[in-house]
Write a protein that holds these residues in place. Structure first.
Motif, PDB file in Angstrom:
ATOM      1  N   ILE A  47       5.572  21.469 -20.471  1.00  0.00           N
ATOM      2  CA  ILE A  47       5.803  20.080 -20.055  1.00  0.00           C
ATOM      3  C   ILE A  47       4.571  19.232 -20.377  1.00  0.00           C
ATOM      4  O   ILE A  47       4.680  18.123 -20.909  1.00  0.00           O
ATOM      5  N   THR A  48       3.391  19.755 -20.073  1.00  0.00           N
ATOM      6  CA  THR A  48       2.150  19.024 -20.341  1.00  0.00           C
ATOM      7  C   THR A  48       2.015  18.706 -21.829  1.00  0.00           C
ATOM      8  O   THR A  48       1.685  17.576 -22.209  1.00  0.00           O
ATOM      9  N   ILE A  49       2.284  19.686 -22.666  1.00  0.00           N
ATOM     10  CA  ILE A  49       2.177  19.500 -24.115  1.00  0.00           C
ATOM     11  C   ILE A  49       3.216  18.495 -24.601  1.00  0.00           C
ATOM     12  O   ILE A  49       2.916  17.603 -25.408  1.00  0.00           O
ATOM     13  N   LEU A  50       4.458  18.609 -24.112  1.00  0.00           N
ATOM     14  CA  LEU A  50       5.505  17.671 -24.517  1.00  0.00           C
ATOM     15  C   LEU A  50       5.175  16.254 -24.065  1.00  0.00           C
ATOM     16  O   LEU A  50       5.363  15.296 -24.824  1.00  0.00           O
ATOM     17  N   ARG A  51       4.709  16.102 -22.826  1.00  0.00           N
ATOM     18  CA  ARG A  51       4.368  14.761 -22.324  1.00  0.00           C
ATOM     19  C   ARG A  51       3.306  14.098 -23.213  1.00  0.00           C
ATOM     20  O   ARG A  51       3.398  12.909 -23.515  1.00  0.00           O
ATOM     21  N   ALA A  52       2.291  14.858 -23.614  1.00  0.00           N
ATOM     22  CA  ALA A  52       1.229  14.313 -24.467  1.00  0.00           C
ATOM     23  C   ALA A  52       1.791  13.881 -25.822  1.00  0.00           C
ATOM     24  O   ALA A  52       1.467  12.795 -26.322  1.00  0.00           O
ATOM     25  N   ALA A  53       2.633  14.716 -26.406  1.00  0.00           N
ATOM     26  CA  ALA A  53       3.221  14.388 -27.710  1.00  0.00           C
ATOM     27  C   ALA A  53       4.150  13.179 -27.600  1.00  0.00           C
ATOM     28  O   ALA A  53       4.156  12.307 -28.478  1.00  0.00           O
ATOM     29  N   LEU A  54       4.917  13.109 -26.521  1.00  0.00           N
ATOM     30  CA  LEU A  54       5.817  11.973 -26.312  1.00  0.00           C
ATOM     31  C   LEU A  54       5.029  10.683 -26.084  1.00  0.00           C
ATOM     32  O   LEU A  54       5.402   9.624 -26.597  1.00  0.00           O
ATOM     33  N   ALA A  55       3.941  10.766 -25.336  1.00  0.00           N
ATOM     34  CA  ALA A  55       3.131   9.588 -25.040  1.00  0.00           C
ATOM     35  C   ALA A  55       2.583   8.961 -26.322  1.00  0.00           C
ATOM     36  O   ALA A  55       2.493   7.731 -26.446  1.00  0.00           O
ATOM     37  N   GLU A  56       2.246   9.799 -27.307  1.00  0.00           N
ATOM     38  CA  GLU A  56       1.752   9.290 -28.591  1.00  0.00           C
ATOM     39  C   GLU A  56       2.803   8.438 -29.293  1.00  0.00           C
ATOM     40  O   GLU A  56       2.467   7.585 -30.125  1.00  0.00           O
ATOM     41  N   LEU A  57       4.075   8.681 -28.988  1.00  0.00           N
ATOM     42  CA  LEU A  57       5.174   7.936 -29.587  1.00  0.00           C
ATOM     43  C   LEU A  57       5.697   6.829 -28.683  1.00  0.00           C
ATOM     44  O   LEU A  57       6.670   6.166 -29.002  1.00  0.00           O
ATOM     45  N   GLY A  58       5.071   6.687 -27.511  1.00  0.00           N
ATOM     46  CA  GLY A  58       5.545   5.696 -26.556  1.00  0.00           C
ATOM     47  C   GLY A  58       6.804   6.116 -25.830  1.00  0.00           C
ATOM     48  O   GLY A  58       7.547   5.281 -25.337  1.00  0.00           O
ATOM     49  N   LEU A  59       7.052   7.428 -25.770  1.00  0.00           N
ATOM     50  CA  LEU A  59       8.238   7.952 -25.111  1.00  0.00           C
ATOM     51  C   LEU A  59       7.835   8.753 -23.883  1.00  0.00           C
ATOM     52  O   LEU A  59       6.667   9.103 -23.708  1.00  0.00           O
ATOM     53  N   GLU A  60       8.807   9.075 -23.041  1.00  0.00           N
ATOM     54  CA  GLU A  60       8.549   9.928 -21.875  1.00  0.00           C
ATOM     55  C   GLU A  60       9.793  10.741 -21.564  1.00  0.00           C
ATOM     56  O   GLU A  60      10.876  10.447 -22.061  1.00  0.00           O
ATOM     57  N   LEU A  61       9.615  11.758 -20.729  1.00  0.00           N
ATOM     58  CA  LEU A  61      10.742  12.592 -20.321  1.00  0.00           C
ATOM     59  C   LEU A  61      11.724  11.772 -19.480  1.00  0.00           C
ATOM     60  O   LEU A  61      11.319  10.869 -18.756  1.00  0.00           O
ATOM     61  N   ALA A  62      12.986  12.139 -19.554  1.00  0.00           N
ATOM     62  CA  ALA A  62      14.039  11.386 -18.872  1.00  0.00           C
ATOM     63  C   ALA A  62      13.852  11.341 -17.359  1.00  0.00           C
ATOM     64  O   ALA A  62      14.227  10.370 -16.723  1.00  0.00           O
TER      65      ALA A  62
END
Length: 63
Positions: A47-62
């Motif tokens: 989750i931590t890794i995904l959140r960081a990668a998503l944040a770089e794209l301006g996205l977040e988990l649902a």
């Protein structure tokens, strides 16, 4: 909509996402944290890794 590759995750986390048919960051984001953590082999570090990668794209988990 363009899709972005998943970041480097542990082998169990990668297998968990693969078995759920999740192949992009956008798909992972749509599933949300609760659903991802319910996958066997996917844990808090993923989750931590995904959140960081998503944040770089301006996205977040649902959720």
């Amino acid at each position: 909509m363009s899709t972005h590759a998943l970041p480097k995750l542990s082998a169990p986390a990668t297998r968990a996402l693969d078995s759920a048919g999740i192949t992009s960051l956008e798909q992972a984001a749509a599933h949300g944290q609760r659903a991802l953590l319910a996958l066997h082999g996917f844990g808090p570090q993923g989750i931590t890794i995904l959140r960081a990668a998503l944040a770089e794209l301006g996205l977040e988990l649902a959720d």
